[in-house]
Design a protein around this motif. Structure first.
Motif, PDB file in Angstrom:
ATOM      1  N   ARG A 176       8.517  36.300  -7.381  1.00  0.00           N
ATOM      2  CA  ARG A 176       9.196  37.586  -7.496  1.00  0.00           C
ATOM      3  C   ARG A 176      10.649  37.347  -7.891  1.00  0.00           C
ATOM      4  N   TRP A 177      11.253  38.360  -8.511  1.00  0.00           N
ATOM      5  CA  TRP A 177      12.670  38.302  -8.852  1.00  0.00           C
ATOM      6  C   TRP A 177      13.450  38.599  -7.579  1.00  0.00           C
ATOM      7  N   SER A 178      14.017  37.566  -7.002  1.00  0.00           N
ATOM      8  CA  SER A 178      14.658  37.678  -5.695  1.00  0.00           C
ATOM      9  C   SER A 178      16.145  37.981  -5.787  1.00  0.00           C
TER      10      SER A 178
ATOM     11  N   ARG B 225      11.883  41.987 -17.327  1.00  0.00           N
ATOM     12  CA  ARG B 225      12.079  40.663 -16.747  1.00  0.00           C
ATOM     13  C   ARG B 225      11.342  40.549 -15.398  1.00  0.00           C
ATOM     14  N   ARG B 226      11.418  41.589 -14.571  1.00  0.00           N
ATOM     15  CA  ARG B 226      10.737  41.572 -13.274  1.00  0.00           C
ATOM     16  C   ARG B 226       9.235  41.376 -13.458  1.00  0.00           C
ATOM     17  N   ASP B 227       8.651  42.113 -14.410  1.00  0.00           N
ATOM     18  CA  ASP B 227       7.208  42.045 -14.624  1.00  0.00           C
ATOM     19  C   ASP B 227       6.794  40.708 -15.240  1.00  0.00           C
TER      20      ASP B 227
ATOM     21  N   CYS C 286      14.519  48.942  -9.332  1.00  0.00           N
ATOM     22  CA  CYS C 286      13.454  48.008  -9.710  1.00  0.00           C
ATOM     23  C   CYS C 286      13.153  46.996  -8.615  1.00  0.00           C
TER      24      CYS C 286
ATOM     25  N   ILE D 111      15.370  45.562 -17.133  1.00  0.00           N
ATOM     26  CA  ILE D 111      15.177  44.951 -15.815  1.00  0.00           C
ATOM     27  C   ILE D 111      13.682  44.854 -15.493  1.00  0.00           C
ATOM     28  N   SER D 112      12.959  45.922 -15.750  1.00  0.00           N
ATOM     29  CA  SER D 112      11.519  45.935 -15.454  1.00  0.00           C
ATOM     30  C   SER D 112      10.775  44.894 -16.274  1.00  0.00           C
TER      31      SER D 112
ATOM     32  N   VAL E 244      15.305  44.899  -6.988  1.00  0.00           N
ATOM     33  CA  VAL E 244      16.144  43.697  -6.946  1.00  0.00           C
ATOM     34  C   VAL E 244      17.448  44.068  -6.249  1.00  0.00           C
TER      35      VAL E 244
ATOM     36  N   LEU F 229      19.052  48.091 -10.909  1.00  0.00           N
ATOM     37  CA  LEU F 229      18.437  46.926 -10.279  1.00  0.00           C
ATOM     38  C   LEU F 229      17.772  47.317  -8.965  1.00  0.00           C
TER      39      LEU F 229
END
Length: 398
Positions: free
Chosen positions: A61-63, A48-50, A98, A45-46, A100, A95
């Motif tokens: 941002r991953w909303s 993809r978020r980063d 992180c 998850i991190s 999300v 999630l």
């Protein structure tokens, strides 16, 4: 309303800078490479978020997660499901850890969104997604050869379906199968005809009541963990909102949505309000449904469809088609204002322009079916214009 954009990850032909150029700030994505039922780790998850937030200039941002898939065994109520429920709850917690906290999912059996044409030609040479009732019946009755399928289609549709099969080549039939499978995103399984028959056999004896019961069990198992983690789970409606291949659909109508919010009352048990999926059902008054379920809407897909009497429909312009998009957007903006006035921290409703037409330089570019750059950019710009006009006129926050 937060303007978001669905992105299929690093292999998506649409790049993050282009999404920013379209005017979106939130990314809607998922870890499609992780099989159904497997925990989404903090590390994955991190990563993809980063990746999304890496370029600070873009301000992305991953909303929203779309989707955290529900394993087929849960829908079937099949076997010992404890580990699958545990994994789903852990993915929710990871999630949230992180940052999300909005998770879209669906409870459609076997297939996700279903169409029979991915490139229906429009005036000028653009293309659209389309569902043709006769082609679908041809596949159901005469290619899949599902027992009793003829009873699910009108005589007129069956007549045209037989004509379709009579003139179809093997490549036409293969293309139709591939098109029906196209709604399964990422690396999910595709079925050949024997494989699809085997999947349908697993659902033998599962009617609407049984699938509703399995869905209610899922909600009771995972919603408390979501509420504790501060996560909003929001179910996506069936697309199209009708039974397919004899499979029951249980997120298709106002009655279904009422059942869902009543099955596990919680701020974490919400709705993804998809105007296109709901709009494809002749039984659905989409603006009225938006008003009725506004307090439960956590995410919105805004697109439009034009329906035919035989059950066929086509993806229309975002402000065209059968759905009064201005009325829906007005309802969502009013609901946002209510949440803001009530002091809700996350009062904005994220939305994305859903399926767009393939236009201009996108034609033949190889984007995911329904997810070109230019067609969605056009849709987002049109919806943004509606939002701005409504908010300015009514004195509502954007």
């Amino acid at each position: 309303m937060e303007q978001t954009w669905r992105w299929f990850g690093p292999d998506d032909a649409v790049r993050l800078p282009q999404i920013r150029q379209a005017g979106a700030s939130g990314i809607v994505t998922a870890l499609h490479h992780i099989p159904y039922g497997v925990v989404w780790s903090v590390d994955e998850i991190s990563k993809r978020r980063d990746m999304i937030a890496d370029d600070a200039e873009l301000g992305l941002r991953w909303s929203v997660v779309e989707s955290l898939p529900v394993a087929e065994a849960i829908k079937l109520g099949e076997g010992d499901l404890a580990a699958l429920f545990d994994n789903y709850r852990q993915s929710i917690r990871n999630l949230a850890a992180c940052g999300v906290t909005t998770i879209c999912y669906n409870f459609m059996a076997v297939l996700d969104w279903t169409r029979t044409e991915l490139a229906f030609r429009l005036p000028g040479g653009g293309t659209a997604l389309r569902f043709n009732a006769d082609a679908f019946a041809a596949f159901d009755c005469y290619i899949l050869e599902r027992p009793g399928a003829e009873a699910d289609h009108s005589e007129d549709v069956l007549r045209r379906a037989k004509a379709w099969v009579a003139r179809a080549s093997q490549s036409d039939k293969d293309r139709l199968l591939a098109t029906i499978m196209a709604g399964l995103p990422g690396a999910y399984d595709r079925y050949d005809v024997p494989g699809l028959r085997r999947m349908l056999d697993r659902y033998h004896g599962i009617d609407h009541a049984a699938l509703r019961a399995n869905y209610a069990r899922f909600l009771r198992e995972v919603v408390p963990a979501a509420e504790e983690a501060g996560v909003s789970l929001c179910v996506h409606p069936d697309d199209p909102p009708r039974d397919l291949f004899g499979l029951p659909r249980v997120v298709s109508s106002a009655d279904d949505l009422q059942f869902i919010v009543d099955a596990c009352p919680s701020v974490a048990n919400g709705i993804t309000f998809c105007t296109g999926a709901l709009g494809a059902g002749a039984q659905n008054d989409v603006p009225a449904m938006a008003a009725r379920f506004a307090p439960h809407i956590r995410f919105a897909h805004l697109r439009n469809v034009t329906k035919n009497a035989d059950g066929s429909f086509m993806e229309a312009d975002h402000l065209g088609g059968d759905v009064d998009m201005v009325a829906v957007v007005t309802t969502l903006l009013k609901e946002q204002a209510r949440r803001k006035q009530a002091g809700k921290a996350n009062w904005r409703i994220p939305f994305r322009p859903d399926h767009g037409h393939e236009l201009c330089d996108d034609i033949g570019r190889g984007t995911h079916p329904g997810y070109p750059l230019i067609g969605r950019l056009k849709g987002l710009a049109e919806i943004r214009g509606v939002m701005t006009a409504v908010a300015s006129t009514a004195g509502l926050p954007m």
